[in-house]
Design a protein around this motif. Structure first.
Motif, PDB file in Angstrom:
ATOM      1  N   MET A  36       0.841  -1.185   0.000  1.00  0.00           N
ATOM      2  CA  MET A  36       0.000   0.000   0.000  1.00  0.00           C
ATOM      3  C   MET A  36       0.881   1.240   0.000  1.00  0.00           C
ATOM      4  O   MET A  36       1.823   1.353   0.776  1.00  0.00           O
ATOM      5  N   LYS A  37       0.565   2.169  -0.862  1.00  0.00           N
ATOM      6  CA  LYS A  37       1.374   3.373  -0.997  1.00  0.00           C
ATOM      7  C   LYS A  37       1.072   4.363   0.115  1.00  0.00           C
ATOM      8  O   LYS A  37      -0.034   4.429   0.627  1.00  0.00           O
ATOM      9  N   GLU A  38       2.103   5.139   0.457  1.00  0.00           N
ATOM     10  CA  GLU A  38       1.925   6.208   1.434  1.00  0.00           C
ATOM     11  C   GLU A  38       1.127   7.339   0.789  1.00  0.00           C
ATOM     12  O   GLU A  38       1.363   7.690  -0.357  1.00  0.00           O
ATOM     13  N   ARG A  39       0.192   7.908   1.546  1.00  0.00           N
ATOM     14  CA  ARG A  39      -0.639   8.988   1.047  1.00  0.00           C
ATOM     15  C   ARG A  39      -0.288  10.272   1.785  1.00  0.00           C
ATOM     16  O   ARG A  39       0.182  10.248   2.914  1.00  0.00           O
ATOM     17  N   ASP A  63      -0.524  10.411  -3.743  1.00  0.00           N
ATOM     18  CA  ASP A  63       0.603   9.570  -3.363  1.00  0.00           C
ATOM     19  C   ASP A  63       1.757  10.434  -2.870  1.00  0.00           C
ATOM     20  O   ASP A  63       2.024  11.502  -3.415  1.00  0.00           O
ATOM     21  N   LEU A  64       2.426   9.971  -1.836  1.00  0.00           N
ATOM     22  CA  LEU A  64       3.495  10.747  -1.216  1.00  0.00           C
ATOM     23  C   LEU A  64       4.666  10.979  -2.170  1.00  0.00           C
ATOM     24  O   LEU A  64       5.241  12.065  -2.203  1.00  0.00           O
ATOM     25  N   ASP A  65       5.013   9.976  -2.979  1.00  0.00           N
ATOM     26  CA  ASP A  65       6.151  10.128  -3.882  1.00  0.00           C
ATOM     27  C   ASP A  65       5.856  11.064  -5.060  1.00  0.00           C
ATOM     28  O   ASP A  65       6.776  11.599  -5.671  1.00  0.00           O
ATOM     29  N   GLU A  66       4.589  11.310  -5.370  1.00  0.00           N
ATOM     30  CA  GLU A  66       4.213  12.209  -6.462  1.00  0.00           C
ATOM     31  C   GLU A  66       3.762  13.580  -5.971  1.00  0.00           C
ATOM     32  O   GLU A  66       3.371  14.426  -6.774  1.00  0.00           O
ATOM     33  N   ARG A  67       3.794  13.802  -4.681  1.00  0.00           N
ATOM     34  CA  ARG A  67       3.228  15.015  -4.092  1.00  0.00           C
ATOM     35  C   ARG A  67       3.856  16.303  -4.623  1.00  0.00           C
ATOM     36  O   ARG A  67       3.151  17.244  -4.985  1.00  0.00           O
ATOM     37  N   ASP A  68       5.173  16.361  -4.712  1.00  0.00           N
ATOM     38  CA  ASP A  68       5.841  17.600  -5.126  1.00  0.00           C
ATOM     39  C   ASP A  68       5.499  17.995  -6.557  1.00  0.00           C
ATOM     40  O   ASP A  68       5.243  19.168  -6.843  1.00  0.00           O
ATOM     41  N   GLU A  69       5.469  17.029  -7.454  1.00  0.00           N
ATOM     42  CA  GLU A  69       5.139  17.378  -8.839  1.00  0.00           C
ATOM     43  C   GLU A  69       3.655  17.694  -8.994  1.00  0.00           C
ATOM     44  O   GLU A  69       3.293  18.536  -9.820  1.00  0.00           O
ATOM     45  N   ILE A  70       2.796  17.085  -8.192  1.00  0.00           N
ATOM     46  CA  ILE A  70       1.365  17.415  -8.226  1.00  0.00           C
ATOM     47  C   ILE A  70       1.151  18.846  -7.731  1.00  0.00           C
ATOM     48  O   ILE A  70       0.352  19.599  -8.295  1.00  0.00           O
ATOM     49  N   ILE A  71       1.868  19.243  -6.685  1.00  0.00           N
ATOM     50  CA  ILE A  71       1.746  20.604  -6.161  1.00  0.00           C
ATOM     51  C   ILE A  71       2.186  21.623  -7.216  1.00  0.00           C
ATOM     52  O   ILE A  71       1.532  22.645  -7.412  1.00  0.00           O
TER      53      ILE A  71
END
Length: 97
Positions: free
Chosen positions: A1-4, A41-49
């Motif tokens: 399960m991925k970190e959110r 997803d935590l690993d995609e958070r910066d690019e989503i922001i």
């Protein structure tokens, strides 16, 4: 399960709330206060922001720090506002005498 991770998106207009679905799961939105609370997803958070900040209807993007808050509490003795000791394990000591 991925970190959110939680993101709070402040909007100029609430017309485009449905457009935010492609960036993550919308948990809550307020039409009166004009914000959306969503998870990604935590690993995609910066690019989503970065992508969210480029949208015209987005005023500001904040990161939720809920995952950093300590959720485990220790049972220990303390003092109330008057300096009287009480025991957190015994709820009857919290009642005024």
């Amino acid at each position: 399960m991925k970190e959110r991770s939680g993101i709070i998106v402040w909007l100029h207009s609430t017309k485009n709330i449905k457009a935010l679905r492609r960036f993550g799961s919308i948990y809550y939105y307020s039409r009166r206060l004009k914000y959306v609370s969503m998870y990604c997803d935590l690993d995609e958070r910066d690019e989503i922001i970065k992508r969210l900040e480029k949208l015209r209807f987005v005023k500001r993007v904040d990161v939720s720090f809920l995952h950093e808050i300590k959720r485990e509490y220790s049972k220990k003795k303390g003092k109330d506002q008057y300096g009287n000791p009480y025991d957190l394990e015994d709820p009857l000591t919290l009642l005024p005498s």
